[in-house]
Scaffold this motif. Structure first.
Motif, PDB file in Angstrom:
ATOM      1  N   ILE A  76     -18.754   9.995   1.834  1.00 42.88           N
ATOM      2  CA  ILE A  76     -19.634   9.160   2.660  1.00 42.88           C
ATOM      3  C   ILE A  76     -18.868   7.963   3.205  1.00 42.88           C
ATOM      4  O   ILE A  76     -18.929   7.652   4.399  1.00 42.88           O
ATOM      5  CB  ILE A  76     -20.851   8.716   1.834  1.00 42.88           C
ATOM      6  N   ASP A  77     -18.126   7.253   2.338  1.00 41.84           N
ATOM      7  CA  ASP A  77     -17.342   6.111   2.794  1.00 41.84           C
ATOM      8  C   ASP A  77     -16.291   6.528   3.818  1.00 41.84           C
ATOM      9  O   ASP A  77     -16.060   5.837   4.819  1.00 41.84           O
ATOM     10  CB  ASP A  77     -16.659   5.437   1.600  1.00 41.84           C
ATOM     11  N   ASP A  78     -15.632   7.665   3.565  1.00 36.37           N
ATOM     12  CA  ASP A  78     -14.582   8.115   4.475  1.00 36.37           C
ATOM     13  C   ASP A  78     -15.148   8.487   5.845  1.00 36.37           C
ATOM     14  O   ASP A  78     -14.569   8.145   6.882  1.00 36.37           O
ATOM     15  CB  ASP A  78     -13.848   9.325   3.885  1.00 36.37           C
ATOM     16  N   LEU A  79     -16.288   9.171   5.851  1.00 35.45           N
ATOM     17  CA  LEU A  79     -16.875   9.617   7.116  1.00 35.45           C
ATOM     18  C   LEU A  79     -17.398   8.453   7.929  1.00 35.45           C
ATOM     19  O   LEU A  79     -17.260   8.415   9.150  1.00 35.45           O
ATOM     20  CB  LEU A  79     -18.002  10.624   6.829  1.00 35.45           C
ATOM     21  N   PHE A  80     -17.975   7.476   7.245  1.00 33.03           N
ATOM     22  CA  PHE A  80     -18.535   6.326   7.948  1.00 33.03           C
ATOM     23  C   PHE A  80     -17.447   5.326   8.343  1.00 33.03           C
ATOM     24  O   PHE A  80     -17.423   4.814   9.457  1.00 33.03           O
ATOM     25  CB  PHE A  80     -19.581   5.657   7.042  1.00 33.03           C
ATOM     26  N   ASP A  81     -16.527   5.019   7.405  1.00 29.41           N
ATOM     27  CA  ASP A  81     -15.436   4.066   7.613  1.00 29.41           C
ATOM     28  C   ASP A  81     -15.952   2.698   8.047  1.00 29.41           C
ATOM     29  O   ASP A  81     -15.498   2.117   9.027  1.00 29.41           O
ATOM     30  CB  ASP A  81     -14.431   4.606   8.643  1.00 29.41           C
ATOM     31  N   LEU A  82     -16.894   2.159   7.281  1.00 25.49           N
ATOM     32  CA  LEU A  82     -17.413   0.831   7.579  1.00 25.49           C
ATOM     33  C   LEU A  82     -16.336  -0.235   7.466  1.00 25.49           C
ATOM     34  O   LEU A  82     -16.387  -1.260   8.156  1.00 25.49           O
ATOM     35  CB  LEU A  82     -18.568   0.495   6.620  1.00 25.49           C
ATOM     36  N   THR A  83     -15.330   0.005   6.623  1.00 20.52           N
ATOM     37  CA  THR A  83     -14.312  -1.021   6.405  1.00 20.52           C
ATOM     38  C   THR A  83     -13.566  -1.378   7.687  1.00 20.52           C
ATOM     39  O   THR A  83     -13.003  -2.472   7.783  1.00 20.52           O
ATOM     40  CB  THR A  83     -13.294  -0.573   5.340  1.00 20.52           C
ATOM     41  N   ALA A  84     -13.570  -0.480   8.662  1.00 24.30           N
ATOM     42  CA  ALA A  84     -12.914  -0.782   9.933  1.00 24.30           C
ATOM     43  C   ALA A  84     -13.603  -1.936  10.664  1.00 24.30           C
ATOM     44  O   ALA A  84     -13.007  -2.550  11.559  1.00 24.30           O
ATOM     45  CB  ALA A  84     -12.905   0.456  10.828  1.00 24.30           C
ATOM     46  N   LEU A  85     -14.843  -2.230  10.281  1.00 25.20           N
ATOM     47  CA  LEU A  85     -15.619  -3.285  10.936  1.00 25.20           C
ATOM     48  C   LEU A  85     -15.689  -4.555  10.097  1.00 25.20           C
ATOM     49  O   LEU A  85     -16.365  -5.500  10.481  1.00 25.20           O
ATOM     50  CB  LEU A  85     -17.043  -2.786  11.217  1.00 25.20           C
ATOM     51  N   LEU A  86     -14.977  -4.572   8.969  1.00 27.01           N
ATOM     52  CA  LEU A  86     -15.074  -5.691   8.034  1.00 27.01           C
ATOM     53  C   LEU A  86     -13.759  -6.447   7.931  1.00 27.01           C
ATOM     54  O   LEU A  86     -12.681  -5.890   8.171  1.00 27.01           O
ATOM     55  CB  LEU A  86     -15.463  -5.176   6.638  1.00 27.01           C
ATOM     56  N   SER A  87     -13.862  -7.719   7.533  1.00 28.75           N
ATOM     57  CA  SER A  87     -12.673  -8.533   7.311  1.00 28.75           C
ATOM     58  C   SER A  87     -12.146  -8.287   5.905  1.00 28.75           C
ATOM     59  O   SER A  87     -12.865  -7.785   5.031  1.00 28.75           O
ATOM     60  CB  SER A  87     -13.021 -10.013   7.474  1.00 28.75           C
ATOM     61  N   PRO A  88     -10.894  -8.653   5.637  1.00 29.68           N
ATOM     62  CA  PRO A  88     -10.369  -8.513   4.267  1.00 29.68           C
ATOM     63  C   PRO A  88     -11.203  -9.259   3.228  1.00 29.68           C
ATOM     64  O   PRO A  88     -11.401  -8.766   2.119  1.00 29.68           O
ATOM     65  CB  PRO A  88      -8.961  -9.090   4.376  1.00 29.68           C
ATOM     66  N   ALA A  89     -11.711 -10.446   3.573  1.00 26.12           N
ATOM     67  CA  ALA A  89     -12.534 -11.199   2.626  1.00 26.12           C
ATOM     68  C   ALA A  89     -13.829 -10.461   2.323  1.00 26.12           C
ATOM     69  O   ALA A  89     -14.287 -10.427   1.167  1.00 26.12           O
ATOM     70  CB  ALA A  89     -12.834 -12.590   3.177  1.00 26.12           C
ATOM     71  N   GLU A  90     -14.429  -9.870   3.342  1.00 25.78           N
ATOM     72  CA  GLU A  90     -15.670  -9.124   3.135  1.00 25.78           C
ATOM     73  C   GLU A  90     -15.428  -7.888   2.265  1.00 25.78           C
ATOM     74  O   GLU A  90     -16.230  -7.575   1.374  1.00 25.78           O
ATOM     75  CB  GLU A  90     -16.261  -8.731   4.492  1.00 25.78           C
ATOM     76  N   ILE A  91     -14.333  -7.209   2.507  1.00 28.54           N
ATOM     77  CA  ILE A  91     -13.993  -6.034   1.697  1.00 28.54           C
ATOM     78  C   ILE A  91     -13.753  -6.443   0.253  1.00 28.54           C
ATOM     79  O   ILE A  91     -14.155  -5.740  -0.686  1.00 28.54           O
ATOM     80  CB  ILE A  91     -12.765  -5.319   2.286  1.00 28.54           C
ATOM     81  N   ASP A  92     -13.115  -7.596   0.056  1.00 27.66           N
ATOM     82  CA  ASP A  92     -12.854  -8.074  -1.303  1.00 27.66           C
ATOM     83  C   ASP A  92     -14.167  -8.352  -2.040  1.00 27.66           C
ATOM     84  O   ASP A  92     -14.316  -7.971  -3.216  1.00 27.66           O
ATOM     85  CB  ASP A  92     -12.002  -9.337  -1.250  1.00 27.66           C
ATOM     86  N   TRP A  93     -15.121  -9.037  -1.394  1.00 27.06           N
ATOM     87  CA  TRP A  93     -16.411  -9.290  -2.024  1.00 27.06           C
ATOM     88  C   TRP A  93     -17.106  -7.977  -2.387  1.00 27.06           C
ATOM     89  O   TRP A  93     -17.652  -7.830  -3.480  1.00 27.06           O
ATOM     90  CB  TRP A  93     -17.310 -10.111  -1.096  1.00 27.06           C
ATOM     91  N   GLN A  94     -17.090  -7.012  -1.466  1.00 27.27           N
ATOM     92  CA  GLN A  94     -17.736  -5.728  -1.738  1.00 27.27           C
ATOM     93  C   GLN A  94     -17.067  -5.019  -2.911  1.00 27.27           C
ATOM     94  O   GLN A  94     -17.747  -4.477  -3.796  1.00 27.27           O
ATOM     95  CB  GLN A  94     -17.703  -4.835  -0.497  1.00 27.27           C
ATOM     96  N   THR A  95     -15.750  -5.011  -2.929  1.00 28.39           N
ATOM     97  CA  THR A  95     -15.016  -4.316  -3.988  1.00 28.39           C
ATOM     98  C   THR A  95     -15.301  -4.939  -5.349  1.00 28.39           C
ATOM     99  O   THR A  95     -15.531  -4.235  -6.342  1.00 28.39           O
ATOM    100  CB  THR A  95     -13.509  -4.350  -3.699  1.00 28.39           C
TER     101      THR A  95
END
Length: 385
Positions: free
Chosen positions: A4-23
């Motif tokens: 699901i994550d791979d197909l959607f690839d939401l991370t392409a629309l997020l900043s590194p800080a946002e990805i860090d909070w999510q992770t």
């Protein structure tokens, strides 16, 4: 990552800080909450000790700035809500009640002294708050509240009842909304005050790992500095509700993702009529439609998050997100349950737990009907309440 994550690839629309909070939110939720959530749901057990871990991670009041709060972006906050609700709606609810309701009320409408006194301790989880607005006979009409606060010398006396107050029996303080001679006002009330009684609602079949209460105020006396001085009227309480609704827009997509993941995994592992369940066209159609609605819901949440960061977000736009995303999350959970067959009603999968929890989320912070009427009013200029 998963399909699901791979197909959607939401991370392409997020900043590194946002990805860090999510992770970091995902790591905390999967290591601390996921291993115990089924047992806690079954036993109606709330783990207060996890609150401190959320505080240590910076997740309590994370969208607020100063006073020990993280000052994270709106999208970062939404992503954290997504990950906590992917494990259980009750823990996203805690983040919402503490940060979007109780802490936000103090941050926006409290005095500087109140902010300094309470917010740093609430950000760490050392002090837990609740938000006492809804009343037994008010429901969707908070303006009908009858709880009163009357002046008594240099203080106030609060009398009345509230219902469905999240965390009230666990909280150290309550943000209480009451009618006064000057209008509706907010108060910071210690829950150990004489006359404050919080009784957990024990008959719930939803949100069982969380706590919601009936609350009585039996002539509860508070000092004059308990009053939130920043605003008079119901608009203050409603603005806090919009903060919580924003988290819901994101959070329910976490529950939807969890259900979709369960359905995808099961469809590749279970064989029916001599081949994997997922090799059937009807099954693939259901999975594809679930994924499309999940992706649309996520893009809607992201759009609303970016609007919030720009300062252009309106209450009506939040209603679009709450109405759509909760409705679609429930539909995804229901379809996932059907694909899992009889096993879908067991605790071997999280789907029925999410389905039950989502019915509560559908009801609180504005029902489907209320958000529909908000949008109808925006479109026509005519109120149908």
């Amino acid at each position: 990552m998963n399909r699901i994550d791979d197909l959607f690839d939401l991370t392409a629309l997020l900043s590194p800080a946002e990805i860090d909070w999510q992770t970091r939110a995902r790591d905390l939720a999967t290591t601390l909450i996921a291993p115990v959530i089924d047992a806690d749901f079954e036993n109606k057990h709330f783990r207060r000790e996890i609150v401190a871990e959320l505080g240590a991670g910076g997740f309590l009041g994370m969208h607020l700035t100063g006073y020990g709060c993280a000052g994270a972006s709106a999208v970062s906050y939404g992503l954290a809500c997504l990950e906590f609700e992917a494990v259980d709606s009750g823990w996203r609810t805690l983040v919402s009640v503490q940060g979007s309701l109780a802490m936000s009320a103090i941050w926006h409408f409290g005095s500087e002294q109140q902010k300094q006194e309470f917010l740093p301790h609430m950000a760490t989880g050392a002090v837990l708050g609740c938000f006492a607005l809804t009343e037994p006979h008010g429901g969707s009409d908070p303006a009908a509240m009858v709880t009163r606060a009357d002046r008594d010398g240099d203080g106030w006396v609060i009398t009345g009842t509230k219902r469905w107050i999240g965390l009230a029996s666990e909280a150290d303080l309550a943000i209480v909304w009451a009618r006064t001679d000057e209008g509706i006002r907010g108060f910071i009330v210690p829950t150990d005050a004489d006359g404050f009684v919080a009784r957990p609602i024990d008959t719930k079949l939803s949100m069982r790992a969380s706590v919601q209460c009936d609350v009585e105020f039996n002539s509860v006396r508070v000092s004059g500095d308990a009053l939130l001085p920043g605003v008079t009227g119901l608009s203050a309480a409603l603005s806090c509700l919009n903060e919580a609704r924003f988290g819901i827009v994101w959070g329910v997509m976490g529950a939807a993702r969890s259900c979709l993941n369960a359905a995808v995994t099961r469809s590749t592992e279970r064989s029916v009529f001599g081949r994997p369940l997922g090799a059937n066209q009807l099954v693939q159609q259901k999975l594809a439609e679930m994924f499309v609605e999940y992706e649309k819901g996520m893009l809607l949440a992201l759009h609303i998050g970016r609007q919030k960061e720009r300062g252009t977000l309106t209450p009506e736009q939040i209603s679009v997100g709450k109405l759509n995303n909760v409705r679609e999350a429930i539909a995804i959970a229901s379809t996932a349950r059907s694909l899992l067959g009889g096993d879908g009603i067991t605790s071997e999968f999280p789907v029925m737990r999410h389905m039950a929890n989502l019915e509560s989320v559908r009801t609180y912070e504005g029902t489907d009907d209320i958000h529909t009427l908000i949008l109808g009013r925006a479109l026509t200029g005519l109120a149908a309440f």
